[in-house]
Motif scaffolding. Structure first.
Motif, PDB file in Angstrom:
ATOM      1  N   PHE A  99       0.754  -1.169   0.022  1.00  0.00           N
ATOM      2  CA  PHE A  99      -0.118  -0.012  -0.139  1.00  0.00           C
ATOM      3  C   PHE A  99       0.847   1.112  -0.028  1.00  0.00           C
ATOM      4  O   PHE A  99       1.813   1.429   0.916  1.00  0.00           O
ATOM      5  N   THR A 100       0.707   1.992  -1.086  1.00  0.00           N
ATOM      6  CA  THR A 100       1.576   3.474  -1.138  1.00  0.00           C
ATOM      7  C   THR A 100       0.730   4.544  -0.850  1.00  0.00           C
ATOM      8  O   THR A 100      -0.305   4.747  -1.374  1.00  0.00           O
ATOM      9  N   LEU A 101       1.179   5.496  -0.391  1.00  0.00           N
ATOM     10  CA  LEU A 101       0.546   6.942  -0.368  1.00  0.00           C
ATOM     11  C   LEU A 101       1.116   7.676  -1.442  1.00  0.00           C
ATOM     12  O   LEU A 101       2.009   7.716  -1.841  1.00  0.00           O
ATOM     13  N   PRO A 102       0.061   8.355  -2.109  1.00  0.00           N
ATOM     14  CA  PRO A 102       0.349   9.196  -3.213  1.00  0.00           C
ATOM     15  C   PRO A 102       1.128  10.531  -2.714  1.00  0.00           C
ATOM     16  O   PRO A 102       0.998  10.842  -1.420  1.00  0.00           O
ATOM     17  N   ALA A 103       1.913  11.247  -3.403  1.00  0.00           N
ATOM     18  CA  ALA A 103       2.624  12.111  -2.884  1.00  0.00           C
ATOM     19  C   ALA A 103       2.196  13.331  -2.319  1.00  0.00           C
ATOM     20  O   ALA A 103       2.737  13.651  -1.126  1.00  0.00           O
ATOM     21  N   PRO A 104       0.952  13.949  -2.484  1.00  0.00           N
ATOM     22  CA  PRO A 104       0.438  14.882  -1.554  1.00  0.00           C
ATOM     23  C   PRO A 104      -0.027  14.379  -0.370  1.00  0.00           C
ATOM     24  O   PRO A 104       0.351  15.404   0.624  1.00  0.00           O
ATOM     25  N   ALA A 105      -0.466  13.261  -0.156  1.00  0.00           N
ATOM     26  CA  ALA A 105      -0.509  12.631   1.093  1.00  0.00           C
ATOM     27  C   ALA A 105       0.776  12.395   1.903  1.00  0.00           C
ATOM     28  O   ALA A 105       0.882  12.703   3.253  1.00  0.00           O
ATOM     29  N   ALA A 106       1.984  12.088   1.214  1.00  0.00           N
ATOM     30  CA  ALA A 106       2.951  11.759   1.610  1.00  0.00           C
ATOM     31  C   ALA A 106       3.564  13.042   2.155  1.00  0.00           C
ATOM     32  O   ALA A 106       4.238  12.966   3.405  1.00  0.00           O
ATOM     33  N   GLU A 107       3.525  14.078   1.737  1.00  0.00           N
ATOM     34  CA  GLU A 107       4.206  15.322   1.998  1.00  0.00           C
ATOM     35  C   GLU A 107       3.296  15.676   3.326  1.00  0.00           C
ATOM     36  O   GLU A 107       4.029  16.241   4.457  1.00  0.00           O
ATOM     37  N   ILE A 108       1.975  15.256   3.510  1.00  0.00           N
ATOM     38  CA  ILE A 108       1.469  15.622   4.943  1.00  0.00           C
ATOM     39  C   ILE A 108       1.958  14.824   5.948  1.00  0.00           C
ATOM     40  O   ILE A 108       2.291  15.283   7.146  1.00  0.00           O
ATOM     41  N   ALA A 109       2.107  13.546   5.508  1.00  0.00           N
ATOM     42  CA  ALA A 109       2.729  12.560   6.383  1.00  0.00           C
ATOM     43  C   ALA A 109       4.059  13.059   7.031  1.00  0.00           C
ATOM     44  O   ALA A 109       4.308  12.804   8.185  1.00  0.00           O
ATOM     45  N   PHE A 110       4.755  13.684   6.204  1.00  0.00           N
ATOM     46  CA  PHE A 110       6.308  13.889   6.521  1.00  0.00           C
ATOM     47  C   PHE A 110       6.321  14.798   7.691  1.00  0.00           C
ATOM     48  O   PHE A 110       7.216  14.892   8.663  1.00  0.00           O
ATOM     49  N   HIS A 111       5.471  15.895   7.786  1.00  0.00           N
ATOM     50  CA  HIS A 111       5.127  16.797   8.760  1.00  0.00           C
ATOM     51  C   HIS A 111       4.370  16.380   9.962  1.00  0.00           C
ATOM     52  O   HIS A 111       4.277  16.829  10.905  1.00  0.00           O
ATOM     53  N   ASN A 112       3.845  15.078   9.841  1.00  0.00           N
ATOM     54  CA  ASN A 112       3.048  14.607  10.827  1.00  0.00           C
ATOM     55  C   ASN A 112       3.154  12.859  11.219  1.00  0.00           C
ATOM     56  O   ASN A 112       2.308  12.131  10.885  1.00  0.00           O
ATOM     57  N   LYS A 113       4.436  12.623  11.163  1.00  0.00           N
ATOM     58  CA  LYS A 113       4.690  11.404  11.155  1.00  0.00           C
ATOM     59  C   LYS A 113       3.836  10.390  11.937  1.00  0.00           C
ATOM     60  O   LYS A 113       3.178   9.255  11.480  1.00  0.00           O
ATOM     61  N   ALA A 114       3.908  10.756  13.338  1.00  0.00           N
ATOM     62  CA  ALA A 114       3.412   9.665  14.117  1.00  0.00           C
ATOM     63  C   ALA A 114       1.817   9.601  13.825  1.00  0.00           C
ATOM     64  O   ALA A 114       1.414   8.293  14.019  1.00  0.00           O
ATOM     65  N   VAL A 115       1.121  10.779  13.640  1.00  0.00           N
ATOM     66  CA  VAL A 115      -0.530  10.709  13.364  1.00  0.00           C
ATOM     67  C   VAL A 115      -0.660   9.937  12.021  1.00  0.00           C
ATOM     68  O   VAL A 115      -1.545   9.164  11.827  1.00  0.00           O
ATOM     69  N   VAL A 116       0.210  10.258  10.723  1.00  0.00           N
ATOM     70  CA  VAL A 116      -0.317   9.909   9.469  1.00  0.00           C
ATOM     71  C   VAL A 116       0.397   8.316   9.028  1.00  0.00           C
ATOM     72  O   VAL A 116      -0.337   7.570   8.381  1.00  0.00           O
TER      73      VAL A 116
END
Length: 396
Positions: A99-116
């Motif tokens: 399962f892979t996150l698309p780039a826009p979701a991955a960018e949000i994940a990078f700044h919210n690692k624990a949550v995302v």
């Protein structure tokens, strides 16, 4: 045998300059990772001395940092984890689902690692469970082992989950094992849509609770209109989920798992050179049929990319899903074996870390490399932290 070049060599040579240049942006986790890798297997962590009972050879060994981001400290942890998983394998085909996150979701994940990253696990687990429970596709309770990776071959941020899934599950009445059709697991297009649906719903909930932060280029998402537009854009694209063909057997599953668990962003074996502040390493270009190439980056950029893949303290990168979940794994696995008419697993013999290290390296560390005699402990070496730089007192 020690590789010619290690991540530790790069960090020791260029880490101080990196810390100074990025002091305002380095978090506690990143600082701890750099410090651990620098100190790993050096006098700073202490160690022990040992001597040969026959020829008198004296050898010094320094302690490992055991940080999960350190390339040198994963071998024994991986071997111990895989031994524990040996008893959990079932005599059925296994599938590898990613399962892979698309780039826009991955960018949000990078700044919210624990949550995302936690959302990523939950969304993938829920997608697998929902689709598998549907009687049109399988109609069973399934299990899986999920492993988080956040990197691509070039060390860019690329969060995705590797899931190893038995090819079947327990019927709703718990009276029979329902097997997947030969060579087929679940429809990946449907898994993709369920994954996207669950993830976006969780993202929407986290935003409403104020659990997300949007620094830098993401500041427009802090506004409800901007965030809603981003959700609409994410809902309108295909999310990548793919399933690889089943493994040949349970033994192959363990070997495959070993390639993914306890892995770090880059292995020391991929490092090629460190010259004039430039780091060279090998990578596979999957756009050209996996051709191996060499990439060269400034040391500062290499360290930045490496540190992108640190995960928050206490975050579990390996999780178990469905009937393999920790709270009921033992009982559910016993039921699976009963339904499959499979014998209980053999109790593995107790093994020491020296036994595991011998299997990993082919070397017996308790045998003298010079004469073959017995190496015996001689002394404990206390930690010797490097001297701190002198304090600068501003008397102005």
């Amino acid at each position: 045998m020690r590789p010619m070049l290690e991540v530790a060599d790069i960090v020791r040579r260029h880490g101080p300059a990196y810390r100074q240049a990025h002091a305002a942006h380095l978090g506690r986790t990143e600082r701890r990772v750099l410090a651990a890798i620098e100190a790993c297997r050096t006098p700073a962590l202490g160690g022990h001395a040992e001597h040969c009972s026959d020829c008198g050879l004296v050898r010094y060994a320094f302690n490992s940092c055991r940080n999960r981001h350190c390339p040198k400290c994963q071998g024994l942890a991986r071997a111990e984890w895989l031994e524990a998983r040996q008893a959990e394998l079932l005599p059925v085909p296994y599938f590898h689902v990613v399962f892979t996150l698309p780039a826009p979701a991955a960018e949000i994940a990078f700044h919210n690692k624990a949550v995302v990253y936690a959302m990523l696990f939950r969304a993938a687990a829920e997608a697998l469970r929902r689709v598998a429970a549907d009687p049109r596709y399988l109609g069973a309770e399934i299990g899986a082992v999920a492993v988080l990776h956040t990197w691509g071959q070039a060390l860019h941020h690329h969060p995705h989950l590797h899931c190893i899934v038995p090819g079947g599950g327990i019927s709703p009445d718990q009276a029979r094992w329902i097997a997947c059709p030969p060579g087929f697991f679940l429809p990946v297009r449907l898994l993709s849509r369920r994954f996207r649906e669950v993830f976006l719903e969780q993202l929407r909930t986290a935003y409403a609770r104020g659990e997300l932060r949007f620094p830098g280029v993401l500041t427009t998402l802090a506004e409800p209109a901007g965030f809603a537009a981003q959700l609409d854009a994410l809902a309108g694209i295909e999310w990548v989920v793919y399933a690889k063909p089943p493994f040949a057997g349970p033994e192959q599953v363990l070997g495959y798992l070993g390639r993914y668990t306890h892995r770090v962003a880059i292995a020391n074996s991929r490092l090629v050179g460190l010259d004039d502040g430039q780091v060279s390493f090998t990578w596979k270009d999957y756009r050209q049929d996996g051709r191996t190439k060499v990439m060269t980056l400034p040391a500062d950029e290499f360290i930045r990319r490496f540190l992108q893949h640190t995960v928050p303290d206490g975050f579990h990168r390996i999780r178990h899903i469905g009937f393999l979940a920790n709270r009921h794994r033992t009982g559910k696995l016993a039921l699976c074996r009963e339904l499959l008419s499979a014998p209980p697993p053999d109790e593995p013999p107790p093994r020491s870390w020296q036994d595991r290290l011998r299997d990993l390296t082919g070397q017996a560390i308790d045998i003298c490399p010079c004469c073959g005699g017995q190496m015996l402990p001689a002394a404990t070496l206390p930690p010797r932290p490097p001297p701190r730089p002198p304090m600068w007192c501003d008397s102005s």
